[in-house]
Scaffold this motif. Structure first.
Motif, short mmCIF file in Angstrom:
data_model
loop_
_atom_site.label_atom_id
_atom_site.label_comp_id
_atom_site.label_asym_id
_atom_site.label_seq_id
_atom_site.Cartn_x
_atom_site.Cartn_y
_atom_site.Cartn_z
N ASP A 302 0.93 -0.87 0.26
CA ASP A 302 0.15 -0.01 -0.11
C ASP A 302 0.99 1.18 0.07
OD1 ASP A 302 -2.01 -1.46 -0.52
OD2 ASP A 302 -3.06 -0.89 2.36
N THR A 303 0.37 2.33 -0.26
CA THR A 303 1.32 3.54 -0.65
C THR A 303 2.30 3.55 -1.03
OG1 THR A 303 1.38 3.43 1.36
CG2 THR A 303 -0.41 4.52 1.00
N VAL A 326 -3.10 3.21 -3.47
CA VAL A 326 -4.33 4.08 -2.34
C VAL A 326 -5.52 3.32 -2.86
CG1 VAL A 326 -5.74 5.99 -2.01
CG2 VAL A 326 -3.39 6.41 -2.37
N THR A 331 -5.66 4.23 3.63
CA THR A 331 -4.46 4.53 2.74
C THR A 331 -3.96 6.43 2.57
OG1 THR A 331 -5.52 3.63 0.98
CG2 THR A 331 -3.63 2.37 2.27
#
Length: 406
Positions: A302-303, A326, A331
């Motif tokens: 994530d991210t 995202v 997030t």
């Protein structure tokens, strides 16, 4: 004490107020036909507007015919304008804003379909163009710069709320930034200041063309993902120059090279077989034999662009858009706490166009996207999540898109 913004609250981007801070990122739709808007293309973006995003991005609208990556791609012709107006009206009717991604594909252009050699800063062999590119002359640079200005004016006329100028992925402006691709010895090559000159002139032309009528975004590479390419240490000063120039209302950060390392942006699986299946011979055979040398797999998290993006975030005061991994409210909130003004989502929304609306109803809503990247090859036949039953999708015509919009 600074208050963390609510990602679901209204926010301003240039002269435009979005109903929330969530943007549907540009993903080439593959739903235009003969460079004109189709009903399917309109329906594609209406689905995200109805699903709750603050703004959806129409990609990719070439600034000139020779800047297209696909023979059916929309460019800013007289014939396309009525359809583009219908598209913006339809998105506005759902309460969302709409942006047009504009740019020139340069060495990523489809030279055969365009009927002209692909442009680049220096002579370069392009597998996508299936031949050698043509070095841009000073006249080419002036022409393409003014084409960006014309595209921005036409976007405003067609009812777009914003334009996103493509300065990434080794499209033309990005290829000028790249020391690997740009080997010029004139005012557009050599030093970073010279290599950034074309991108800055393009952004100035766009700002001069539309003033403050619509928002102006720039999509800037942080890292080409190839040895000898443009990297973060150069992206930081370029972002600072764009801020100083006053030509940009918000900056979206990206990575990778459609020319040399296309999977670097996406992370997750590399769908070699699916890519091979959509290409004719001999490209299909080439991808089967050597696709793993070109389509690399990178671990997803994530991210995943945040680590690099926060370094640019610390160097400029411009509103910034976090892209990459995202997928849910958690997030999104990370991005807000890190000082980003907006988030951009792509694959998660391809899987679930109404994800934002459902997150607004329940903050714990998870994303169903598994980052298999099998959506990527579908942009040749109508971009979609292949894991969703075609009978339930909201933008359901595949293959030849349905109906011109006029």
């Amino acid at each position: 004490m600074t208050t963390t913004p609510d990602v679901l609250a209204p926010a301003e981007i240039g002269p435009v107020t979005l109903r929330n801070r969530i943007i549907k990122a540009a993903t080439y739709e593959g739903l235009s036909h003969h460079a004109r808007v189709t009903k399917d293309l309109v329906d594609f973006h209406v689905a995200y507007a109805r699903g709750g995003v603050g703004m959806t991005t129409v990609a990719y609208c070439a600034v000139s015919k020779d800047g297209r990556t696909d023979r059916h791609q929309v460019y800013w012709s007289d014939e396309a304008m009525a359809g583009l107006r219908r598209l913006t009206d339809a998105v506005h009717d759902e309460g969302a804003a709409v942006s047009a991604q504009i740019g020139h594909a340069g060495p990523v252009a489809d030279a055969r379909a365009n009927g002209s050699p692909a442009l680049s800063p220096s002579r370069h062999f392009s597998g996508i163009a299936r031949g050698w590119t043509r070095p841009a002359t000073p006249e080419d640079i002036r022409r393409v710069t003014q084409a960006h200005a014309r595209a921005a004016r036409r976007a405003a006329e067609a009812g777009f709320d914003a334009v996103e100028v493509h300065l990434g992925h080794n499209y033309l402006a990005s290829s000028f930034l790249s020391p690997r691709i740009n080997r010029r010895t004139d005012a557009y090559g050599g030093s970073l200041e010279n290599r950034a000159r074309f991108a800055r002139e393009v952004m100035r032309a766009v700002r001069d063309a539309v003033g403050g009528r619509i928002a102006i975004l720039a999509k800037l590479n942080m890292d080409d993902g190839v040895p000898g390419g443009f990297w973060l240490d150069e992206a930081i000063p370029v972002a600072q120059w764009l801020e100083q120039d006053g030509t940009v209302d918000a900056l979206e950060l990206t990575a990778g090279s459609s020319l040399l390392n296309p999977m670097y942006l996406f992370k997750g699986d590399a769908p070699h077989a699916e890519f091979a299946a959509v290409f004719p011979q001999p490209i299909r055979l080439g991808l089967k034999l050597a696709g793993r040398r070109f389509l690399h797999s990178y671990p997803y998290e994530d991210t995943y662009l945040l680590k690099d993006a926060r370094q640019i975030r610390a160097a400029v005061k411009l509103p910034m858009i976090l892209l990459g991994g995202v997928t849910d409210r958690a997030t999104m909130d990370v991005a807000m706490r890190e000082g980003f003004a907006f988030v951009a989502m792509a694959r998660a929304l391809l899987r679930e166009p109404d994800l934002v609306r459902r997150i607004a109803a329940d903050a714990a809503t998870p994303s169903l996207c598994i980052h298999c990247n099998k959506c990527m090859p579908t942009n040749f036949t109508g971009t979609r999540c292949v894991l969703v039953d075609r009978t339930t999708t909201r933008h359901a015509t595949w293959g030849k898109p349905e109906g011109y919009v006029s």
